[in-house]
Scaffold this active site. Structure first.
Site, short mmCIF file in Angstrom:
data_model
loop_
_atom_site.label_atom_id
_atom_site.label_comp_id
_atom_site.label_asym_id
_atom_site.label_seq_id
_atom_site.Cartn_x
_atom_site.Cartn_y
_atom_site.Cartn_z
CG ASP A 12 -1.88 1.29 1.19
OD1 ASP A 12 -2.24 1.52 0.24
OD2 ASP A 12 -1.95 1.63 2.43
CB SER A 13 0.05 4.59 -0.59
OG SER A 13 -1.03 4.52 0.25
CE1 TYR A 44 2.52 5.98 -3.24
CE2 TYR A 44 1.46 4.07 -4.53
CZ TYR A 44 2.65 4.74 -3.73
OH TYR A 44 3.72 4.06 -4.00
CB CYS A 75 -3.10 0.42 -2.54
SG CYS A 75 -3.33 2.21 -3.06
CG ASN A 76 -9.44 -0.04 -2.84
OD1 ASN A 76 -10.31 -0.91 -3.08
ND2 ASN A 76 -9.10 -0.04 -1.45
CD GLU A 155 -0.91 7.19 6.26
OE1 GLU A 155 0.31 7.16 6.76
OE2 GLU A 155 -1.25 6.07 5.63
CB CYS A 187 -9.58 4.14 0.40
SG CYS A 187 -8.01 4.59 1.12
CB THR A 188 -6.39 -0.42 2.38
OG1 THR A 188 -5.47 0.46 1.76
CG2 THR A 188 -6.98 -1.52 1.18
CG HIS A 189 -5.50 4.80 4.52
ND1 HIS A 189 -4.81 4.38 3.40
CD2 HIS A 189 -4.55 5.51 5.22
CE1 HIS A 189 -3.45 4.82 3.45
NE2 HIS A 189 -3.28 5.53 4.43
N1 DGL Z 1 -4.87 3.02 1.01
C1 DGL Z 1 -4.92 3.36 -0.36
C2 DGL Z 1 -6.12 2.98 -1.06
O1 DGL Z 1 -6.89 1.96 -0.72
C3 DGL Z 1 -4.43 4.81 -0.95
C4 DGL Z 1 -4.35 6.02 0.02
C5 DGL Z 1 -3.68 7.02 -0.52
O2 DGL Z 1 -2.46 6.79 -0.52
O3 DGL Z 1 -4.14 8.08 -1.22
O4 DGL Z 1 -6.59 3.75 -1.98
#
Ligand code: DGL
Length: 270
Positions: A12-13, A44, A75-76, A155, A187-189
């Protein structure tokens, strides 16, 4: 080393992909995980597709070089815009991603009629979820909204902060007004924000977190390919980042609900 003894590469990012690591460790406790978080270049989701593709290729080349037996795109944003590059760079290594499992889990929700997808700007603007859900279940209505402030809030560790709830209301109230029954955390966050998101959308809306679904898909794939780790000693996990922000270690331990080994640092890009 036997291929089956090699780790599963999850990337992931930043810290968001740890939600996937947690699900993988729960579902596949005998597997070793090599986690890569591009913490120097997060986020990202606000970057162009060309940049995300370049970053994704670099990460995959690194993980393949480390000998991973399976890659999980946690990471989506990368899955949405860099799927082809990732699979090309992966070569023979099988690839699973959270976008595909998220779309499948959304349409499999009992009684689903209207799905809302939330994600980064890169994911939502790519249209990848809307397209995939339409292919899987054309009768389902899909609305999507980018929520770019969520990643920096996570974050920062503000997962249950009043500011996060306020931001969530701004983003989600228009979606709730559409009468949604499923909310895809694209989004995995975002699974870290589950309690705030549930407060805002209400208990009647099903939250889809693709981490569990992708861990399940990984278990099936390893079994089908004869790649399950056969060794009975506990696996050694590794965590690699491109920058060690002061909060990474504490945040990661909180996400994983376990103590973490020393985090390794690698330099990537220019
Ligand atoms: N966690 C990532 C996702 O699933 C991206 C987060 C990011 O870096 O913007 O999209």
């Amino acid at each position: 080393m036997e291929q089956s003894a090699q780790p599963i590469g999850v990337f992931d990012s930043g810290v968001g992909g740890l939600t996937v690591v947690r699900a993988v460790m729960e579902r596949l406790p005998n597997e070793a995980v090599l986690y890569f978080g591009d913490t120097a270049r997060v986020p990202y989701g606000v970057k162009s597709a060309a940049t995300i593709r370049r970053y994704a290729r670099e990460i995959v080349e690194f993980l393949v070089g480390e000998g991973v037996k399976l890659l999980i795109v946690a990471c989506n944003s990368m899955a949405a815009v860099a799927g082809e590059e990732i699979r090309r760079a992966a070569g023979e290594v099988p690839v699973l991603d959270v976008l595909e499992t998220g779309a499948q889990a959304a349409v499999a929700t009992p009684g689903v009629r209207t799905v809302a997808v939330i994600g980064t700007s890169a994911t939502v603007e790519s249209g990848a979820y809307v397209h995939r859900i339409a292919q899987l279940a054309p009768e389902v209505r899909v609305v999507a909204r980018a929520c770019p402030l969520f990643v920096p809030l996570v974050e920062e560790g503000w997962v249950d902060h009043p500011v996060t709830e306020w931001v969530a209301r701004e983003y989600l109230t228009p979606l709730v007004a559409e009468g949604i029954d499923v909310l895809v955390l694209g989004c995995t966050h975002y699974p870290l924000l589950k309690s705030v998101l549930t407060q805002v959308v209400g208990e009647g809306v099903t939250l889809v977190d693709s981490a569990v679904a992708v861990a399940e898909a990984a278990a099936r794939l390893l079994a089908a390919e004869g790649l399950e780790r056969q060794i009975s000693t506990a696996p050694t996990h590794r965590f690699v980042v491109t920058d060690q922000p002061p909060r990474f270690h504490a945040l990661a331990e909180r996400f994983l609900a376990r103590s973490l080994p020393k985090v390794e640092w690698v330099k990537m890009g220019d």
